[in-house]
Design a protein around this motif. Structure first.
Motif, PDB file in Angstrom:
ATOM      1  N   LEU A  66       0.802  -1.222   0.000  1.00 39.36           N
ATOM      2  CA  LEU A  66       0.000   0.000   0.000  1.00 39.36           C
ATOM      3  C   LEU A  66       0.837   1.276   0.000  1.00 39.36           C
ATOM      4  CD1 LEU A  66      -2.928  -0.885   2.418  1.00 39.36           C
ATOM      5  CD2 LEU A  66      -3.002  -0.622  -0.073  1.00 39.36           C
ATOM      6  N   ALA A  67       1.931   1.292   0.725  1.00 35.37           N
ATOM      7  CA  ALA A  67       2.732   2.517   0.825  1.00 35.37           C
ATOM      8  C   ALA A  67       3.236   2.978  -0.547  1.00 35.37           C
ATOM      9  CB  ALA A  67       3.880   2.337   1.813  1.00 35.37           C
ATOM     10  N   PRO A  68       3.951   2.143  -1.314  1.00 35.39           N
ATOM     11  CA  PRO A  68       4.392   2.612  -2.629  1.00 35.39           C
ATOM     12  C   PRO A  68       3.232   2.786  -3.609  1.00 35.39           C
ATOM     13  CG  PRO A  68       5.117   0.353  -2.269  1.00 35.39           C
ATOM     14  CD  PRO A  68       4.531   0.836  -0.980  1.00 35.39           C
ATOM     15  N   LEU A  69       2.143   2.050  -3.424  1.00 31.31           N
ATOM     16  CA  LEU A  69       0.983   2.190  -4.298  1.00 31.31           C
ATOM     17  C   LEU A  69       0.362   3.574  -4.154  1.00 31.31           C
ATOM     18  CD1 LEU A  69      -1.175   1.139  -6.256  1.00 31.31           C
ATOM     19  CD2 LEU A  69      -2.305   0.070  -4.281  1.00 31.31           C
ATOM     20  N   ILE A  70       0.124   4.012  -2.933  1.00 28.47           N
ATOM     21  CA  ILE A  70      -0.518   5.318  -2.746  1.00 28.47           C
ATOM     22  C   ILE A  70       0.420   6.448  -3.174  1.00 28.47           C
ATOM     23  CG2 ILE A  70       0.026   5.810  -0.331  1.00 28.47           C
ATOM     24  CD1 ILE A  70      -3.382   6.261  -2.040  1.00 28.47           C
ATOM     25  N   LEU A  71       1.722   6.257  -3.021  1.00 33.18           N
ATOM     26  CA  LEU A  71       2.667   7.251  -3.538  1.00 33.18           C
ATOM     27  C   LEU A  71       2.597   7.311  -5.066  1.00 33.18           C
ATOM     28  CD1 LEU A  71       5.712   6.636  -1.189  1.00 33.18           C
ATOM     29  CD2 LEU A  71       4.152   8.598  -1.177  1.00 33.18           C
ATOM     30  N   GLY A  72       2.416   6.163  -5.703  1.00 37.62           N
ATOM     31  CA  GLY A  72       2.230   6.132  -7.155  1.00 37.62           C
ATOM     32  C   GLY A  72       0.946   6.811  -7.571  1.00 37.62           C
ATOM     33  N   VAL A  73      -0.123   6.595  -6.809  1.00 37.33           N
ATOM     34  CA  VAL A  73      -1.401   7.264  -7.091  1.00 37.33           C
ATOM     35  C   VAL A  73      -1.215   8.781  -7.021  1.00 37.33           C
ATOM     36  CG1 VAL A  73      -3.753   7.660  -6.238  1.00 37.33           C
ATOM     37  CG2 VAL A  73      -2.833   5.324  -6.342  1.00 37.33           C
ATOM     38  N   GLN A  74      -0.550   9.253  -5.983  1.00 37.33           N
ATOM     39  CA  GLN A  74      -0.316  10.690  -5.833  1.00 37.33           C
ATOM     40  C   GLN A  74       0.526  11.230  -6.990  1.00 37.33           C
ATOM     41  OE1 GLN A  74       2.485  12.135  -2.836  1.00 37.33           O
ATOM     42  NE2 GLN A  74       0.882  13.557  -2.133  1.00 37.33           N
ATOM     43  N   ARG A  75       1.556  10.509  -7.347  1.00 38.59           N
ATOM     44  CA  ARG A  75       2.447  10.948  -8.431  1.00 38.59           C
ATOM     45  C   ARG A  75       1.688  11.075  -9.754  1.00 38.59           C
ATOM     46  NH1 ARG A  75       8.172   7.916  -9.775  1.00 38.59           N
ATOM     47  NH2 ARG A  75       9.062   9.611 -10.995  1.00 38.59           N
ATOM     48  N   VAL A  76       0.864  10.081 -10.060  1.00 39.46           N
ATOM     49  CA  VAL A  76       0.092  10.107 -11.300  1.00 39.46           C
ATOM     50  C   VAL A  76      -0.992  11.183 -11.236  1.00 39.46           C
ATOM     51  CG1 VAL A  76      -1.432   8.757 -12.806  1.00 39.46           C
ATOM     52  CG2 VAL A  76       0.632   7.707 -11.851  1.00 39.46           C
ATOM     53  N   ALA A  77      -1.627  11.338 -10.087  1.00 46.42           N
ATOM     54  CA  ALA A  77      -2.655  12.380  -9.946  1.00 46.42           C
ATOM     55  C   ALA A  77      -2.064  13.770 -10.184  1.00 46.42           C
ATOM     56  CB  ALA A  77      -3.307  12.304  -8.566  1.00 46.42           C
ATOM     57  N   ARG A  78      -0.881  14.004  -9.687  1.00 45.94           N
ATOM     58  CA  ARG A  78      -0.218  15.293  -9.929  1.00 45.94           C
ATOM     59  C   ARG A  78       0.046  15.498 -11.417  1.00 45.94           C
ATOM     60  NH1 ARG A  78       3.942  15.152  -4.754  1.00 45.94           N
ATOM     61  NH2 ARG A  78       2.497  16.147  -3.290  1.00 45.94           N
ATOM     62  N   ALA A  79       0.427  14.434 -12.104  1.00 54.86           N
ATOM     63  CA  ALA A  79       0.690  14.527 -13.539  1.00 54.86           C
ATOM     64  C   ALA A  79      -0.604  14.752 -14.326  1.00 54.86           C
ATOM     65  CB  ALA A  79       1.391  13.260 -14.030  1.00 54.86           C
ATOM     66  N   VAL A  80      -1.696  14.098 -13.926  1.00 52.06           N
ATOM     67  CA  VAL A  80      -2.995  14.322 -14.566  1.00 52.06           C
ATOM     68  C   VAL A  80      -3.387  15.790 -14.413  1.00 52.06           C
ATOM     69  CG1 VAL A  80      -5.474  13.821 -14.425  1.00 52.06           C
ATOM     70  CG2 VAL A  80      -3.811  11.939 -14.349  1.00 52.06           C
ATOM     71  N   ARG A  81      -3.206  16.307 -13.217  1.00 54.70           N
ATOM     72  CA  ARG A  81      -3.531  17.719 -12.953  1.00 54.70           C
ATOM     73  C   ARG A  81      -2.682  18.645 -13.823  1.00 54.70           C
ATOM     74  NH1 ARG A  81      -2.306  21.146  -7.506  1.00 54.70           N
ATOM     75  NH2 ARG A  81      -3.563  22.960  -8.065  1.00 54.70           N
ATOM     76  N   ALA A  82      -1.380  18.401 -13.884  1.00 59.16           N
ATOM     77  CA  ALA A  82      -0.479  19.257 -14.655  1.00 59.16           C
ATOM     78  C   ALA A  82      -0.774  19.179 -16.149  1.00 59.16           C
ATOM     79  CB  ALA A  82       0.972  18.871 -14.377  1.00 59.16           C
ATOM     80  N   ALA A  83      -1.095  17.997 -16.646  1.00 56.18           N
ATOM     81  CA  ALA A  83      -1.298  17.803 -18.078  1.00 56.18           C
ATOM     82  C   ALA A  83      -2.643  18.327 -18.563  1.00 56.18           C
ATOM     83  CB  ALA A  83      -1.169  16.326 -18.430  1.00 56.18           C
ATOM     84  N   LEU A  84      -3.695  18.085 -17.789  1.00 58.38           N
ATOM     85  CA  LEU A  84      -5.049  18.342 -18.274  1.00 58.38           C
ATOM     86  C   LEU A  84      -5.717  19.564 -17.652  1.00 58.38           C
ATOM     87  CD1 LEU A  84      -6.311  14.661 -18.476  1.00 58.38           C
ATOM     88  CD2 LEU A  84      -5.158  16.037 -20.223  1.00 58.38           C
ATOM     89  N   LYS A  85      -5.138  20.106 -16.598  1.00 56.88           N
ATOM     90  CA  LYS A  85      -5.647  21.322 -15.945  1.00 56.88           C
ATOM     91  C   LYS A  85      -7.135  21.232 -15.554  1.00 56.88           C
ATOM     92  CE  LYS A  85      -1.796  23.728 -17.022  1.00 56.88           C
ATOM     93  NZ  LYS A  85      -0.764  22.728 -17.057  1.00 56.88           N
ATOM     94  N   PRO A  86      -7.538  20.144 -14.892  1.00 59.96           N
ATOM     95  CA  PRO A  86      -8.935  20.046 -14.465  1.00 59.96           C
ATOM     96  C   PRO A  86      -9.214  21.000 -13.302  1.00 59.96           C
ATOM     97  CG  PRO A  86      -7.695  18.252 -13.521  1.00 59.96           C
ATOM     98  CD  PRO A  86      -6.747  19.002 -14.441  1.00 59.96           C
ATOM     99  N   ASP A  87     -10.489  21.242 -13.067  1.00 59.03           N
ATOM    100  CA  ASP A  87     -10.894  22.059 -11.918  1.00 59.03           C
ATOM    101  C   ASP A  87     -10.809  21.269 -10.618  1.00 59.03           C
ATOM    102  OD1 ASP A  87     -11.557  24.320 -13.544  1.00 59.03           O
ATOM    103  OD2 ASP A  87     -13.400  23.289 -14.119  1.00 59.03           O
ATOM    104  N   GLY A  88     -10.841  19.958 -10.726  1.00 67.23           N
ATOM    105  CA  GLY A  88     -10.752  19.081  -9.555  1.00 67.23           C
ATOM    106  C   GLY A  88     -10.407  17.671  -9.989  1.00 67.23           C
ATOM    107  N   LEU A  89     -10.136  16.821  -9.021  1.00 72.82           N
ATOM    108  CA  LEU A  89      -9.829  15.413  -9.282  1.00 72.82           C
ATOM    109  C   LEU A  89     -10.614  14.540  -8.312  1.00 72.82           C
ATOM    110  CD1 LEU A  89      -5.917  15.474  -9.481  1.00 72.82           C
ATOM    111  CD2 LEU A  89      -7.458  15.016 -11.376  1.00 72.82           C
ATOM    112  N   VAL A  90     -11.190  13.487  -8.834  1.00 71.47           N
ATOM    113  CA  VAL A  90     -11.771  12.450  -7.987  1.00 71.47           C
ATOM    114  C   VAL A  90     -10.749  11.322  -7.942  1.00 71.47           C
ATOM    115  CG1 VAL A  90     -13.593  10.718  -7.775  1.00 71.47           C
ATOM    116  CG2 VAL A  90     -14.152  13.004  -8.603  1.00 71.47           C
ATOM    117  N   ILE A  91     -10.386  10.906  -6.750  1.00 71.49           N
ATOM    118  CA  ILE A  91      -9.521   9.741  -6.588  1.00 71.49           C
ATOM    119  C   ILE A  91     -10.326   8.756  -5.746  1.00 71.49           C
ATOM    120  CG2 ILE A  91      -7.342   8.845  -5.694  1.00 71.49           C
ATOM    121  CD1 ILE A  91      -6.186  11.679  -6.182  1.00 71.49           C
ATOM    122  N   THR A  92     -10.630   7.617  -6.352  1.00 75.95           N
ATOM    123  CA  THR A  92     -11.544   6.687  -5.705  1.00 75.95           C
ATOM    124  C   THR A  92     -11.070   5.251  -5.860  1.00 75.95           C
ATOM    125  OG1 THR A  92     -13.898   6.155  -5.476  1.00 75.95           O
ATOM    126  CG2 THR A  92     -13.072   6.422  -7.707  1.00 75.95           C
TER     127      THR A  92
END
Length: 145
Positions: A66-92
């Protein structure tokens, strides 16, 4: 499927990890694999899965995974935000069929949201264009820090 059961190594995510099914890869390291959802709820819907796991859901997963998995989720979420410029993100993350889980391999959804744009139904829309998914994956991947 309930919260209890046996891992099926024939599930689609296991096949993707083994290279038996294609995917639009966003990111990969020794612990996680991130790729575009082929039935996206929104443009840029990305999935993150553990590479070395047979957990069907979060409740079954080993804390060391779980520890490296959630760090990977955070890393990818940051990249999604930077690339697509959404107003928000759902992480579920869903646990069991009654909760909405459709693939029984632990996974997280990163879903970009924009003001005024409706969210599609989980696993209910049509299949996305593979070329568009590949382009989105490249955009997001370019922003991985």
């Amino acid at each position: 499927m309930s919260l209890d059961g046996t891992y099926d190594d024939g599930n689609i995510f296991a096949k993707i990890l083994r290279g038996e099914m294609p995917s639009a890869r966003v990111f990969e390291d020794e612990h996680v694999y991130a790729f575009m959802d082929v039935f996206p709820q929104a443009r840029g819907h990305t999935l993150v899965i553990p590479k070395h796991s047979q957990a069907r859901n979060l409740l079954e997963e080993d804390p060391q995974v779980l520890a490296p998995l959630i760090l990977g989720v955070q890393r990818v979420a940051r990249a999604v935000r930077a690339a697509l410029k959404p107003d928000g993100l759902v992480i579920t993350q869903f646990n069991g069929q009654p909760a909405g889980q459709t693939v029984f391999h632990l996974h997280f959804h990163i879903i970009p949201r924009w003001e005024g744009v409706a969210l599609g139904r989980h696993a209910g829309g049509g299949m996305a264009d593979p070329a568009e998914l590949k382009d989105l994956a490249a955009q997001i991947s370019a922003m991985i820090a």
